[in-house]
Design a protein around this motif. Structure first.
Motif, PDB file in Angstrom:
ATOM      1  N   GLY B  73      81.863   9.316  18.790  1.00 20.06           N
ATOM      2  CA  GLY B  73      80.805  10.211  18.355  1.00 20.06           C
ATOM      3  C   GLY B  73      80.826  10.529  16.871  1.00 20.06           C
ATOM      4  O   GLY B  73      79.934  11.195  16.371  1.00 20.06           O
ATOM      5  N   ALA B  74      81.821  10.045  16.164  1.00 23.15           N
ATOM      6  CA  ALA B  74      81.855  10.255  14.717  1.00 23.15           C
ATOM      7  C   ALA B  74      80.648   9.562  14.095  1.00 23.15           C
ATOM      8  O   ALA B  74      80.262   8.479  14.518  1.00 23.15           O
ATOM      9  CB  ALA B  74      83.138   9.698  14.121  1.00 23.15           C
ATOM     10  N   ARG B  75      80.054  10.222  13.119  1.00 21.20           N
ATOM     11  CA  ARG B  75      78.872   9.654  12.492  1.00 21.20           C
ATOM     12  C   ARG B  75      79.168   9.095  11.116  1.00 21.20           C
ATOM     13  O   ARG B  75      80.008   9.604  10.394  1.00 21.20           O
ATOM     14  CB  ARG B  75      77.786  10.721  12.345  1.00 21.20           C
ATOM     15  N   GLN B  76      78.429   8.053  10.800  1.00 24.68           N
ATOM     16  CA  GLN B  76      78.431   7.543   9.436  1.00 24.68           C
ATOM     17  C   GLN B  76      76.986   7.489   8.988  1.00 24.68           C
ATOM     18  O   GLN B  76      76.183   6.747   9.564  1.00 24.68           O
ATOM     19  CB  GLN B  76      79.057   6.150   9.387  1.00 24.68           C
ATOM     20  N   ILE B  77      76.648   8.278   7.996  1.00 24.76           N
ATOM     21  CA  ILE B  77      75.312   8.209   7.419  1.00 24.76           C
ATOM     22  C   ILE B  77      75.240   6.985   6.534  1.00 24.76           C
ATOM     23  O   ILE B  77      76.120   6.775   5.688  1.00 24.76           O
ATOM     24  CB  ILE B  77      74.993   9.495   6.628  1.00 24.76           C
ATOM     25  N   THR B  78      74.234   6.150   6.754  1.00 25.81           N
ATOM     26  CA  THR B  78      74.141   4.904   5.989  1.00 25.81           C
ATOM     27  C   THR B  78      73.034   4.950   4.939  1.00 25.81           C
ATOM     28  O   THR B  78      72.907   4.029   4.147  1.00 25.81           O
ATOM     29  CB  THR B  78      73.887   3.706   6.926  1.00 25.81           C
ATOM     30  N   ALA B  79      72.239   6.003   4.986  1.00 18.18           N
ATOM     31  CA  ALA B  79      71.214   6.137   3.962  1.00 18.18           C
ATOM     32  C   ALA B  79      70.672   7.562   3.957  1.00 18.18           C
ATOM     33  O   ALA B  79      70.517   8.185   5.014  1.00 18.18           O
ATOM     34  CB  ALA B  79      70.077   5.159   4.206  1.00 18.18           C
ATOM     35  N   PHE B  80      70.413   8.068   2.773  1.00 16.04           N
ATOM     36  CA  PHE B  80      69.647   9.309   2.630  1.00 16.04           C
ATOM     37  C   PHE B  80      68.208   8.913   2.350  1.00 16.04           C
ATOM     38  O   PHE B  80      67.957   8.002   1.558  1.00 16.04           O
ATOM     39  CB  PHE B  80      70.164  10.135   1.448  1.00 16.04           C
ATOM     40  N   HIS B  81      67.276   9.594   2.988  1.00 17.62           N
ATOM     41  CA  HIS B  81      65.868   9.336   2.673  1.00 17.62           C
ATOM     42  C   HIS B  81      65.201  10.618   2.226  1.00 17.62           C
ATOM     43  O   HIS B  81      65.357  11.671   2.861  1.00 17.62           O
ATOM     44  CB  HIS B  81      65.151   8.734   3.878  1.00 17.62           C
ATOM     45  N   ILE B  82      64.485  10.512   1.140  1.00 17.05           N
ATOM     46  CA  ILE B  82      63.885  11.671   0.498  1.00 17.05           C
ATOM     47  C   ILE B  82      62.359  11.557   0.545  1.00 17.05           C
ATOM     48  O   ILE B  82      61.832  10.493   0.867  1.00 17.05           O
ATOM     49  CB  ILE B  82      64.376  11.793  -0.963  1.00 17.05           C
ATOM     50  N   PRO B  83      61.654  12.619   0.250  1.00 10.37           N
ATOM     51  CA  PRO B  83      60.197  12.563   0.316  1.00 10.37           C
ATOM     52  C   PRO B  83      59.640  11.388  -0.486  1.00 10.37           C
ATOM     53  O   PRO B  83      60.045  11.159  -1.628  1.00 10.37           O
ATOM     54  CB  PRO B  83      59.775  13.909  -0.285  1.00 10.37           C
ATOM     55  N   GLY B  84      58.736  10.656   0.131  1.00 11.21           N
ATOM     56  CA  GLY B  84      58.181   9.457  -0.479  1.00 11.21           C
ATOM     57  C   GLY B  84      58.711   8.186   0.166  1.00 11.21           C
ATOM     58  O   GLY B  84      58.084   7.135   0.081  1.00 11.21           O
ATOM     59  N   ASP B  85      59.880   8.295   0.812  1.00  8.59           N
ATOM     60  CA  ASP B  85      60.467   7.129   1.486  1.00  8.59           C
ATOM     61  C   ASP B  85      59.822   6.905   2.850  1.00  8.59           C
ATOM     62  O   ASP B  85      59.535   7.869   3.562  1.00  8.59           O
ATOM     63  CB  ASP B  85      61.973   7.330   1.742  1.00  8.59           C
ATOM     64  N   MET B  86      59.631   5.646   3.186  1.00 10.43           N
ATOM     65  CA  MET B  86      59.336   5.277   4.572  1.00 10.43           C
ATOM     66  C   MET B  86      60.698   4.877   5.148  1.00 10.43           C
ATOM     67  O   MET B  86      61.224   3.801   4.861  1.00 10.43           O
ATOM     68  CB  MET B  86      58.346   4.114   4.612  1.00 10.43           C
ATOM     69  N   ALA B  87      61.259   5.795   5.933  1.00  4.61           N
ATOM     70  CA  ALA B  87      62.678   5.679   6.273  1.00  4.61           C
ATOM     71  C   ALA B  87      63.010   4.396   7.025  1.00  4.61           C
ATOM     72  O   ALA B  87      64.042   3.791   6.798  1.00  4.61           O
ATOM     73  CB  ALA B  87      63.107   6.885   7.101  1.00  4.61           C
ATOM     74  N   ASP B  88      62.144   3.992   7.911  1.00  3.06           N
ATOM     75  CA  ASP B  88      62.445   2.765   8.644  1.00  3.06           C
ATOM     76  C   ASP B  88      61.266   1.815   8.644  1.00  3.06           C
ATOM     77  O   ASP B  88      60.839   1.312   9.676  1.00  3.06           O
ATOM     78  CB  ASP B  88      62.917   3.066  10.065  1.00  3.06           C
ATOM     79  N   LEU B  89      60.799   1.548   7.440  1.00  2.85           N
ATOM     80  CA  LEU B  89      59.744   0.560   7.268  1.00  2.85           C
ATOM     81  C   LEU B  89      60.165  -0.779   7.863  1.00  2.85           C
ATOM     82  O   LEU B  89      59.369  -1.506   8.462  1.00  2.85           O
ATOM     83  CB  LEU B  89      59.453   0.405   5.770  1.00  2.85           C
ATOM     84  N   HIS B  90      61.427  -1.084   7.719  1.00  2.00           N
ATOM     85  CA  HIS B  90      61.953  -2.357   8.213  1.00  2.00           C
ATOM     86  C   HIS B  90      61.752  -2.536   9.717  1.00  2.00           C
ATOM     87  O   HIS B  90      61.658  -3.651  10.206  1.00  2.00           O
ATOM     88  CB  HIS B  90      63.434  -2.465   7.888  1.00  2.00           C
TER      89      HIS B  90
END
Lengths: 254, 254
Positions: B73-90
């Motif tokens: 359950g440990a988390r690893q954040i792999t990206a910060f997304h800020i206003p203007g980003d399409m977080a998962d466009l991919h």
DNA sequence: CGTAGACTTGACCTGCGTCAACGTGTGTGG
DNA sequence: CCACACACGTTGACGCAGGTCAAGTCTACG
């Protein structure tokens, strides 16, 4: 020219595992101009910090690593690339800040000029789409590496990578319990962010537990199920869509 | 509707920082259907391991993190997304194995159906190209994170991320010595792969050295030059091409 | 048959994790 | 307007996974 002896056929195979391409589109890819380069193990051929890259590098044979480095010169390998991969396809669309590329073993590269790749993508939108999708697979792998390096212990990290490479050498379709892998323990250490000494000890543990054997040239997996469990490996992010209706094509045919 | 009060204007701005889009293409992007969702801090809205995602998530305001997790359950954040980003466009092009998305702070998301994104990409190849390029920027950042997490010590890692976010909040064009950043120390720890305790100590070091101050809500950089040096930060991989002739357009304008 | 690159092992060290207690701020309900 | 709860931040004491250093062995190959 027969289907299988063309230089870039492996690249087309890789793309069509996930994207639908017409025969014309496939042939256009095969017709891409290439320039062959032979490299010895440990030779860098794209340097970290290079201002602007002008070619993408297709791996015809061998093994290459993408890497970044710290100011003290320590390296972090951020991707392994195997035959069939276009190691820096992404540089065609964004030729800056790509990191370096190094031959981890004797390898032969086919360099493809960005200009040709761009022209192709411009002419065949579906090819551009396939390229984009291929890049996104690399990105998904990269995301896993961050998790791996960031939050897993040594044995787990290594087990995870051995599983990943098994699937990838199996054409993203099957598990290979025995595959050729010409990385040294030093290089593996740079990939999993450990020291060569600790990699060695962890490999010994995996070996004595009967999970897998790693040596310069080949990996043998003795117990896939346990190895995947130890490595917290779930192949979902990696495997090709086997069902043909899931091989998306955004752009119409005609 | 005026230029600046449209929901997706920030997204178009972000794309046109690196890609050439005609007015028609820009308007087609602005016309994308959206569905607004308000989220409270710490709410997951895409779960790690979700089989198939059907929408991409544009960040209208707030802060979101992409993450993977270990079996414990440990988390690893792999990206910060800020206003203007399409977080998962991919995910529009490859809707599997994307990892989870979580609101790190109160945020508002505009969900855009993949079908609409695909239709747009199919109709306007230049838009597809811009999307592809945007994804490749995320990938370049991700590569840096692997190096950061893998080969740099605590203080260096944190300094590096503070520098990265400074440029990104500056629209990838300028250094902001003072920017809003609503991550907690716990969340920052999950991003740099440390514990909250050690992050706290490292932040204290950066503060007492006069380099930067981090608090829930804002970062202040007191000495950019030294912070970048400590963080081994070179913005080359990140900044937008300021010279217009370098904003590549592969696909002709008809 | 020498040399160099890869691998192995042991002894010791340290950066960061763990655990635990305490401070601090802020919104909420009584 | 108080209180008190809860999330966030801070600090100290101690342990350990993995790093460092050093001394080998093994193998391939010229």
């Amino acid at each position: 020219m027969s289907r299988s002896d063309h230089d870039l056929q492996l690249f087309v195979d890789r793309l069509t595992a996930r994207s639908v391409l017409t025969v014309e589109e496939q042939q256009a890819i095969l017709a891409l101009p290439t320039h062959r380069t032979e490299l010895r193990a440990k030779q860098d051929f794209v340097h970290d910090g290079d201002e602007e890259v002008t070619h993408s590098s297709f791996i015809a044979s061998g093994l290459v690593g993408r890497f970044g480095q710290t100011v003290t010169g320590a390296r972090q390998i951020t991707a392994f690339h195997i035959p069939g991969d276009m190691a820096d396809l992404h540089s065609a669309v964004r030729p800056v800040g790509v990191g370096g590329l190094t031959a981890l073993y004797d390898t032969t590269i086919l360099h493809v000029p960005h200009a040709a790749i761009r022209r192709l993508a411009a002419h065949y939108p579906a090819v551009a789409e396939a390229f984009w999708r291929d890049c996104m697979l690399d990105a998904a792998i990269l995301m896993q590496w961050v998790v791996n390096v960031g939050r897993r212990d040594a044995r787990t990290r290594i087990a995870h990578i051995l599983c990943e490479m098994s699937i990838r050498f199996g054409g993203d379709r099957q598990i290979l319990l025995d595959y050729p892998f010409f990385a040294t323990q030093d290089q593996l250490a740079d990939a999993v962010a450990l020291t060569n000494v600790h990699v060695n000890r962890s490999l010994k543990a995996l070996r004595t537990e009967g999970l897998a054997t790693f040596r310069h040239g080949a990996v043998e997996i003795h117990d896939w199920k346990k190895l995947a469990e130890v490595g917290e490996f779930d192949s979902a992010y990696l495997v090709a869509d086997t069902a043909p209706e899931r091989q998306k094509r955004l752009i119409g045919t005609a």
